[in-house]
Design an enzyme around this catalytic site. Structure first.
Site, mmCIF file in Angstrom:
data_model
loop_
_atom_site.group_PDB
_atom_site.id
_atom_site.type_symbol
_atom_site.label_atom_id
_atom_site.label_comp_id
_atom_site.label_asym_id
_atom_site.label_seq_id
_atom_site.Cartn_x
_atom_site.Cartn_y
_atom_site.Cartn_z
ATOM 1 N N THR A 1 -2.454 -3.711 9.475
ATOM 2 C CA THR A 1 -3.320 -3.909 10.643
ATOM 3 C C THR A 1 -3.806 -5.357 10.624
ATOM 4 O O THR A 1 -4.902 -5.643 10.139
ATOM 5 C CB THR A 1 -4.511 -2.925 10.640
ATOM 6 O OG1 THR A 1 -5.048 -2.835 9.299
ATOM 7 C CG2 THR A 1 -4.105 -1.555 11.097
ATOM 8 N N VAL B 1 0.834 -1.210 0.000
ATOM 9 C CA VAL B 1 0.000 0.000 0.000
ATOM 10 C C VAL B 1 0.868 1.258 0.000
ATOM 11 O O VAL B 1 0.709 2.150 -0.835
ATOM 12 C CB VAL B 1 -0.945 0.024 1.220
ATOM 13 C CG1 VAL B 1 -1.679 1.371 1.312
ATOM 14 C CG2 VAL B 1 -1.950 -1.110 1.137
ATOM 15 N N ASP C 1 10.324 3.046 6.625
ATOM 16 C CA ASP C 1 9.938 1.677 6.989
ATOM 17 C C ASP C 1 10.895 1.193 8.071
ATOM 18 O O ASP C 1 12.080 1.570 8.073
ATOM 19 C CB ASP C 1 9.999 0.746 5.771
ATOM 20 C CG ASP C 1 9.170 -0.514 5.972
ATOM 21 O OD1 ASP C 1 8.061 -0.592 5.428
ATOM 22 O OD2 ASP C 1 9.637 -1.436 6.686
ATOM 23 N N CYS D 1 -6.795 -8.749 3.740
ATOM 24 C CA CYS D 1 -7.949 -7.848 3.607
ATOM 25 C C CYS D 1 -9.246 -8.583 3.905
ATOM 26 O O CYS D 1 -9.789 -8.469 4.989
ATOM 27 C CB CYS D 1 -7.988 -7.244 2.198
ATOM 28 S SG CYS D 1 -6.635 -6.105 1.851
ATOM 29 N N ARG E 1 14.312 -4.027 3.648
ATOM 30 C CA ARG E 1 13.378 -3.492 2.658
ATOM 31 C C ARG E 1 13.871 -2.131 2.137
ATOM 32 O O ARG E 1 13.780 -1.849 0.937
ATOM 33 C CB ARG E 1 11.979 -3.352 3.262
ATOM 34 C CG ARG E 1 11.314 -4.681 3.608
ATOM 35 C CD ARG E 1 9.950 -4.458 4.237
ATOM 36 N NE ARG E 1 9.023 -3.818 3.319
ATOM 37 C CZ ARG E 1 8.283 -4.467 2.432
ATOM 38 N NH1 ARG E 1 8.344 -5.780 2.344
ATOM 39 N NH2 ARG E 1 7.460 -3.806 1.634
ATOM 40 N N THR F 1 -6.438 -0.097 7.449
ATOM 41 C CA THR F 1 -7.813 -0.533 7.720
ATOM 42 C C THR F 1 -8.022 -0.710 9.216
ATOM 43 O O THR F 1 -7.279 -1.445 9.872
ATOM 44 C CB THR F 1 -8.112 -1.863 7.002
ATOM 45 O OG1 THR F 1 -7.866 -1.695 5.612
ATOM 46 C CG2 THR F 1 -9.553 -2.289 7.224
ATOM 47 N N ARG G 1 1.035 -13.914 3.106
ATOM 48 C CA ARG G 1 0.411 -13.580 4.398
ATOM 49 C C ARG G 1 -1.016 -14.118 4.481
ATOM 50 O O ARG G 1 -1.834 -13.894 3.602
ATOM 51 C CB ARG G 1 0.396 -12.056 4.611
ATOM 52 C CG ARG G 1 1.752 -11.499 5.011
ATOM 53 C CD ARG G 1 1.687 -10.017 5.219
ATOM 54 N NE ARG G 1 1.458 -9.298 3.968
ATOM 55 C CZ ARG G 1 1.239 -7.986 3.895
ATOM 56 N NH1 ARG G 1 1.190 -7.266 5.000
ATOM 57 N NH2 ARG G 1 1.063 -7.410 2.735
#
Length: 429
Positions: free
Chosen positions: A88, A20, A38, A263, A43, A123, A334
């Site tokens: 989240t 995202v 981050d 999600c 990364r 979210t 994930r």
């Protein structure tokens, strides 16, 4: 604020550079100075080399971007507009895990200045931004909310693996802590979003809108999964039923399958958690979650039953699973329900091997305790196509038959090979 950002008199920061945050950071960086933050140094090193650790963006996506990648919180001090896009997740009890979000709020609070804006994209349940995040910003900064700094919420709508509905082409919901905040935040996002802006009346409305988008899909898929349980007992193919029903103009086209990811398989738990706090026990949402979370064990048990019925000894039977990611054509593992499928089969003493052209064997081993094999070897008593990667769609029955035993079972979770497999024993949801 917008003019200062465009004139590069100040900077915009993005906290959390996953699937995202990174696209947002790069899109803004084409027009203004951006600090991409981050907590994971590995990364950061990849992104400095124009490599997207999530494997969603090509190297060209970094071209022409004025961005500084960092894991040093102090570098955020130069920014006056902060976008928080951290994960989240849920914990093992299916309760919201707000630790990444609260940690990000502490980090931003420490560098917050008068006049700054903070926009959350993660979210959350309705009320989380103002009830959980804002007090931390006030506490860490010593500043007063809506007097010294302002806040907004603009939910992400990134769909991993989707090359058509990309960031700038998706209508963006925007909300602010007051009228001025709404206008400023809307203007900043309008500078990059071509599809337009929808101004929500409040932060809570925007939070609720985001969480029901995925909850609605979850419930609809749960209905399809429950129908597949019924149709299996009736010995009719679910996909043939849906194909027939879909000829009606207002029939909604959802399909059964494994519901994982970060999600659809997660967001509904945030809503049921908040509902429980309010004294409401959600029946439909919770029921849908139970159905969807039990589909992997159901597929495993159906596979074992059919192997037994075909005369195959279960102890030591070889099963090949094709696909390990949470959905097709992505590398993200994930909350992949394929892991549940693997574990359930192993509980019957089945030997399970997994292949996947996109997933990392090392990441799977670290996260779930199993890795990948390079290719099918020997003969298998069952093959389960669990994830419909593009690399699999063109395969034919001869290819599958070359490594499948006599009386072997072909399990086509999402029914894509329904008109391809003619001679092998075939089963799908």
């Amino acid at each position: 604020m917008l003019q200062k950002l465009l004139n590069k008199e100040t900077k915009l920061s993005v906290i959390g550079l996953g699937y995202v945050g990174l696209p947002i950071a790069l899109e803004f960086a084409r027009k203004m100075k951006v600090v991409g933050f981050d907590i994971k140094n590995d990364r950061i090193e990849k992104m400095r080399k124009n490599i997207d650790p999530s494997n969603e963006l090509e190297a060209e996506a970094f071209d022409g971007c004025d961005i500084h990648f960092t894991s040093n919180v102090e570098d955020l001090r130069d920014a006056t507009f902060h976008v928080v896009a951290v994960p989240t997740p849920i914990n093992r009890h299916n309760l919201p895990d707000l630790n990444p979000l609260l940690s990000a709020s502490h980090a931003v609070g420490k560098i917050l200045k008068k006049g700054d804006y903070v926009v959350f994209e993660s979210t959350v349940y309705p009320g989380c931004t103002e009830e959980d995040c804002v007090p931390i910003l006030e506490q860490e900064s010593g500043l007063k909310f809506n007097v010294d700094f302002k806040v907004g919420y603009s939910p992400e709508r990134i769909n991993p693996g989707d090359k058509e509905h990309t960031l700038t082409k998706i209508l963006k919901i925007v909300s602010g802590s007051d009228d001025e905040a709404l206008e400023v935040i809307s203007a900043v996002y309008e500078s990059i979003i071509k599809a337009g802006i929808h101004k929500a009346s409040s932060i809570k409305v925007a939070e609720a809108a985001k969480i029901i988008e995925n909850t609605q899909r979850d419930v609809n898929i749960a209905l399809m999964n429950e129908l597949s349980l019924i149709f299996n007992k009736l010995n009719i193919n679910t996909y043939e039923v849906l194909e027939a029903a879909g000829t009606k103009w207002n029939f909604l086209k959802f399909f059964p399958g494994l519901v994982g990811g970060h999600c659809i398989g997660v967001d509904p738990y945030y809503l049921t958690y908040k509902a429980s706090e309010l004294g409401i026990h959600s029946k439909i949402i919770t029921g849908g979650r139970v159905i969807n979370d039990n589909m992997a064990p159901y597929i495993a048990k159906q596979t074992v039953k059919r192997l037994i019925s075909n005369g195959h000894p279960i102890n030591g039977a070889r099963v090949l699973i094709m696909g390990a990611t949470f959905k097709e054509n992505v590398s993200d593992i994930r909350n992949s329900k394929v892991a549940d499928l693997v574990n359930e089969l192993k509980s019957f003493s089945v030997n399970v091997e997994v292949i996947d052209p996109h997933a990392s064997s090392e990441e799977l081993m670290e996260e779930y305790g199993y890795g990948l094999v390079d290719k099918p070897t020997g003969k298998y008593q069952a093959v389960i196509v669990a994830v419909n990667h593009a690399e699999y769609i063109s395969l034919n029955e001869d290819w599958f038959s070359s490594f499948m035993d006599e009386k072997a079972l072909f399990v086509d979770v999402k029914g894509v090979f329904r008109n391809v497999i003619k001679n092998l024993e075939y089963w799908s949801l």
